[in-house]
Write a protein that holds these residues in place. Structure first.
Motif, PDB file in Angstrom:
ATOM      1  N   GLY A  45      93.702  28.142  38.156  1.00 25.95           N
ATOM      2  CA  GLY A  45      92.919  27.192  38.958  1.00 25.95           C
ATOM      3  C   GLY A  45      91.651  26.762  38.227  1.00 25.95           C
ATOM      4  N   GLY A  46      91.089  25.642  38.648  1.00 26.36           N
ATOM      5  CA  GLY A  46      89.842  25.135  38.065  1.00 26.36           C
ATOM      6  C   GLY A  46      90.069  24.509  36.699  1.00 26.36           C
ATOM      7  N   GLY A  47      88.987  24.086  36.072  1.00 26.53           N
ATOM      8  CA  GLY A  47      89.102  23.467  34.743  1.00 26.53           C
ATOM      9  C   GLY A  47      87.852  22.684  34.390  1.00 26.53           C
ATOM     10  N   PRO A  61      95.510  20.887  29.884  1.00 28.84           N
ATOM     11  CA  PRO A  61      96.832  20.812  30.509  1.00 28.84           C
ATOM     12  C   PRO A  61      96.833  21.406  31.917  1.00 28.84           C
ATOM     13  CG  PRO A  61      96.873  22.205  28.529  1.00 28.84           C
ATOM     14  CD  PRO A  61      95.448  21.861  28.790  1.00 28.84           C
ATOM     15  N   SER A  62      97.833  21.041  32.694  1.00 23.65           N
ATOM     16  CA  SER A  62      97.976  21.520  34.069  1.00 23.65           C
ATOM     17  C   SER A  62      98.739  22.844  34.100  1.00 23.65           C
ATOM     18  CB  SER A  62      98.754  20.474  34.874  1.00 23.65           C
ATOM     19  OG  SER A  62      98.913  20.918  36.198  1.00 23.65           O
ATOM     20  N   GLY A  63      98.303  23.725  35.002  1.00 24.47           N
ATOM     21  CA  GLY A  63      99.082  24.928  35.299  1.00 24.47           C
ATOM     22  C   GLY A  63      99.071  25.991  34.216  1.00 24.47           C
ATOM     23  N   VAL A  64      98.160  25.878  33.276  1.00 24.32           N
ATOM     24  CA  VAL A  64      98.102  26.904  32.220  1.00 24.32           C
ATOM     25  C   VAL A  64      96.923  27.838  32.482  1.00 24.32           C
ATOM     26  CG1 VAL A  64      99.080  25.313  30.510  1.00 24.32           C
ATOM     27  CG2 VAL A  64      96.591  25.586  30.652  1.00 24.32           C
ATOM     28  N   GLN A  65      96.951  29.011  31.853  1.00 24.30           N
ATOM     29  CA  GLN A  65      95.824  29.928  31.973  1.00 24.30           C
ATOM     30  C   GLN A  65      94.661  29.321  31.202  1.00 24.30           C
ATOM     31  OE1 GLN A  65      96.599  34.050  32.036  1.00 24.30           O
ATOM     32  NE2 GLN A  65      98.806  33.750  32.183  1.00 24.30           N
ATOM     33  N   LYS A  66      93.648  28.924  31.938  1.00 24.33           N
ATOM     34  CA  LYS A  66      92.588  28.101  31.352  1.00 24.33           C
ATOM     35  C   LYS A  66      91.769  28.864  30.293  1.00 24.33           C
ATOM     36  CE  LYS A  66      93.465  24.380  33.862  1.00 24.33           C
ATOM     37  NZ  LYS A  66      94.273  24.709  34.995  1.00 24.33           N
ATOM     38  N   GLU A  67      91.788  30.214  30.371  1.00 23.13           N
ATOM     39  CA  GLU A  67      90.995  30.992  29.402  1.00 23.13           C
ATOM     40  C   GLU A  67      91.740  31.172  28.078  1.00 23.13           C
ATOM     41  OE1 GLU A  67      92.691  32.075  31.846  1.00 23.13           O
ATOM     42  OE2 GLU A  67      93.503  34.070  31.488  1.00 23.13           O
ATOM     43  N   PRO A 102      99.037  16.577  31.937  1.00 22.04           N
ATOM     44  CA  PRO A 102      97.578  16.692  32.050  1.00 22.04           C
ATOM     45  C   PRO A 102      97.174  17.299  33.393  1.00 22.04           C
ATOM     46  CG  PRO A 102      98.279  14.397  32.260  1.00 22.04           C
ATOM     47  CD  PRO A 102      99.504  15.190  31.930  1.00 22.04           C
ATOM     48  N   SER A 103      96.003  17.895  33.437  1.00 16.42           N
ATOM     49  CA  SER A 103      95.481  18.527  34.654  1.00 16.42           C
ATOM     50  C   SER A 103      95.614  17.613  35.869  1.00 16.42           C
ATOM     51  CB  SER A 103      94.001  18.874  34.455  1.00 16.42           C
ATOM     52  OG  SER A 103      93.425  19.248  35.688  1.00 16.42           O
ATOM     53  N   GLN A 104      95.990  18.204  36.989  1.00 13.85           N
ATOM     54  CA  GLN A 104      96.063  17.445  38.257  1.00 13.85           C
ATOM     55  C   GLN A 104      94.684  16.982  38.706  1.00 13.85           C
ATOM     56  OE1 GLN A 104      97.983  19.690  41.343  1.00 13.85           O
ATOM     57  NE2 GLN A 104      99.727  20.225  40.047  1.00 13.85           N
ATOM     58  N   CYS A 105      93.664  17.555  38.122  1.00 13.84           N
ATOM     59  CA  CYS A 105      92.287  17.181  38.478  1.00 13.84           C
ATOM     60  C   CYS A 105      91.849  15.899  37.763  1.00 13.84           C
ATOM     61  CB  CYS A 105      91.309  18.303  38.108  1.00 13.84           C
ATOM     62  SG  CYS A 105      91.832  19.930  38.641  1.00 13.84           S
ATOM     63  N   GLN A 136      97.865  18.195  47.695  1.00 16.29           N
ATOM     64  CA  GLN A 136      97.904  17.901  46.258  1.00 16.29           C
ATOM     65  C   GLN A 136      96.504  17.552  45.771  1.00 16.29           C
ATOM     66  OE1 GLN A 136     100.677  18.395  44.595  1.00 16.29           O
ATOM     67  NE2 GLN A 136     101.797  18.777  46.512  1.00 16.29           N
ATOM     68  N   GLU A 137      96.152  18.077  44.599  1.00 12.16           N
ATOM     69  CA  GLU A 137      94.798  17.867  44.046  1.00 12.16           C
ATOM     70  C   GLU A 137      94.442  16.376  43.969  1.00 12.16           C
ATOM     71  OE1 GLU A 137      93.462  20.948  42.827  1.00 12.16           O
ATOM     72  OE2 GLU A 137      91.506  20.143  42.292  1.00 12.16           O
ATOM     73  N   GLU A 138      95.378  15.554  43.474  1.00 11.89           N
ATOM     74  CA  GLU A 138      95.035  14.135  43.258  1.00 11.89           C
ATOM     75  C   GLU A 138      94.729  13.410  44.572  1.00 11.89           C
ATOM     76  OE1 GLU A 138      98.020  15.376  42.056  1.00 11.89           O
ATOM     77  OE2 GLU A 138      99.654  13.996  42.508  1.00 11.89           O
TER      78      GLU A 138
HETATM   79  C1  MRU Z   1      96.033  27.940  41.318  1.00 12.97           C
HETATM   80  S1  MRU Z   1      96.710  26.352  41.230  1.00 12.97           S
HETATM   81  C2  MRU Z   1      95.322  25.314  41.389  1.00 12.97           C
HETATM   82  C3  MRU Z   1      95.613  23.848  41.229  1.00 12.97           C
HETATM   83  O1  MRU Z   1      96.417  23.412  42.288  1.00 12.97           O
HETATM   84  C4  MRU Z   1      94.343  23.052  41.207  1.00 12.97           C
HETATM   85  O2  MRU Z   1      93.591  23.284  42.381  1.00 12.97           O
HETATM   86  C5  MRU Z   1      93.472  23.341  40.029  1.00 12.97           C
HETATM   87  O3  MRU Z   1      92.314  23.597  40.172  1.00 12.97           O
HETATM   88  C6  MRU Z   1      93.976  23.294  38.647  1.00 12.97           C
HETATM   89  O4  MRU Z   1      94.901  22.278  38.440  1.00 12.97           O
HETATM   90  P1  MRU Z   1      95.524  22.054  36.992  1.00 12.97           P
HETATM   91  O5  MRU Z   1      96.500  20.941  37.153  1.00 12.97           O
HETATM   92  O6  MRU Z   1      96.145  23.361  36.547  1.00 12.97           O
HETATM   93  O7  MRU Z   1      94.352  21.715  36.082  1.00 12.97           O
END
Ligand code: MRU
Ligand code: ZN
Length: 232
Positions: free
Chosen positions: A42-44, A57-63, A89-92, A169-171
């Motif tokens: 989560g986050g980014g 990228p989306s859904g990856v371990q950000k650290e 790409p990140s959903q954010c 959904q984030e978007e």
């Molecule tokens: C734990 S999943 C969290 C996501 O749904 C979203 O809220 C988020 O913050 C990160 O989205 P991401 O697409 O991985 O950058």
């Protein structure tokens, strides 16, 4: 010449400069992970440098991200100059773009538990955004006065952070985030109920400092609530 996003375009993200946005995003997210801001994918964080937007990228371990994992978007055309083929790409991204459209140079999204707790302590205000308000804390001086304004809030200024409702959904948060940005033109952050916060700043340094100041204030505010101490 326009870059072909289907090609690797590695030069856009590979640099020995630690301040290169692709290196900075990885470094910041490693540090944010330790603060509990970007755990469990989560986050980014996203950075705008001139006309280039650097997106994780989306859904990856950000650290654990590497500079080669970064997407690069051309800001004026919103087209990708670099797309690592194994990721999306990140959903954010649309939320980060909303901050960049308003002059930000960096936008940080955290799932900080202090931010989430604040959204649970401030009641829903039907018809408009709810708003977290606090006053008389030294750390409020860590937050800028607002877009186009010089300097930071003072000790006697009231800090106001709007709260929007979460979506599946984030978007889908984009519209209400933009509404909150219009209603609170001086804000550098928007809380998302039961989710976290988006914080931005003119530069990476300012976004990071504001995110840290807000998290400190949220933690203090939660503890104050437990002790029955007023926020205003
Ligand atoms: C734990 S999943 C969290 C996501 O749904 C979203 O809220 C988020 O913050 C990160 O989205 P991401 O697409 O991985 O950058
Ligand atoms: Zn999120």
């Amino acid at each position: 010449m326009v870059a072909d996003a289907s090609k690797d375009n590695e030069a856009l993200v590979m640099s020995s400069d630690p301040d290169h946005p692709a290196n900075l995003i990885c470094e910041l997210c490693r540090n944010f992970y330790r603060l509990g801001w970007v755990t469990g994918t989560g986050g980014g964080t996203s950075i705008k440098h001139n006309d280039h937007i650097y997106i994780a990228p989306s859904g990856v371990q950000k650290e654990l991200m590497k500079p080669a994992d970064m997407f690069v978007m051309d800001f004026p055309t919103r087209s990708y100059l670099r797309k690592p083929p194994v990721h999306k790409p990140s959903q954010c991204t649309p939320l980060f773009l909303a901050a960049f459209d308003r002059g930000a140079g960096c936008c940080i999204h955290t799932h900080s538990q202090w931010a989430v707790l604040i959204t649970l302590l401030v009641e829903r205000d039907f018809g408009k955004e709810a708003c977290f308000e606090i006053q008389h804390l030294e750390q409020i001086k860590g937050i800028g006065k607002g877009r186009g304004k010089v300097g930071n809030l003072g000790y006697f200024d009231k800090l106001r952070i709007p709260i929007i409702e979460n979506t599946a959904q984030e978007e889908d948060l984009t519209e209400s985030l933009e509404k909150a940005m219009e209603r609170y033109p001086d804000t550098y952050a928007v809380l998302v109920r039961r989710h976290g916060i988006y914080v931005w700043g003119d530069s990476v340094h300012k976004a990071k400092a504001q995110c840290e100041s807000l998290d400190y204030i949220f933690q203090l505010a939660v503890e104050m609530k437990k002790l029955d101490l007023p926020w205003l």
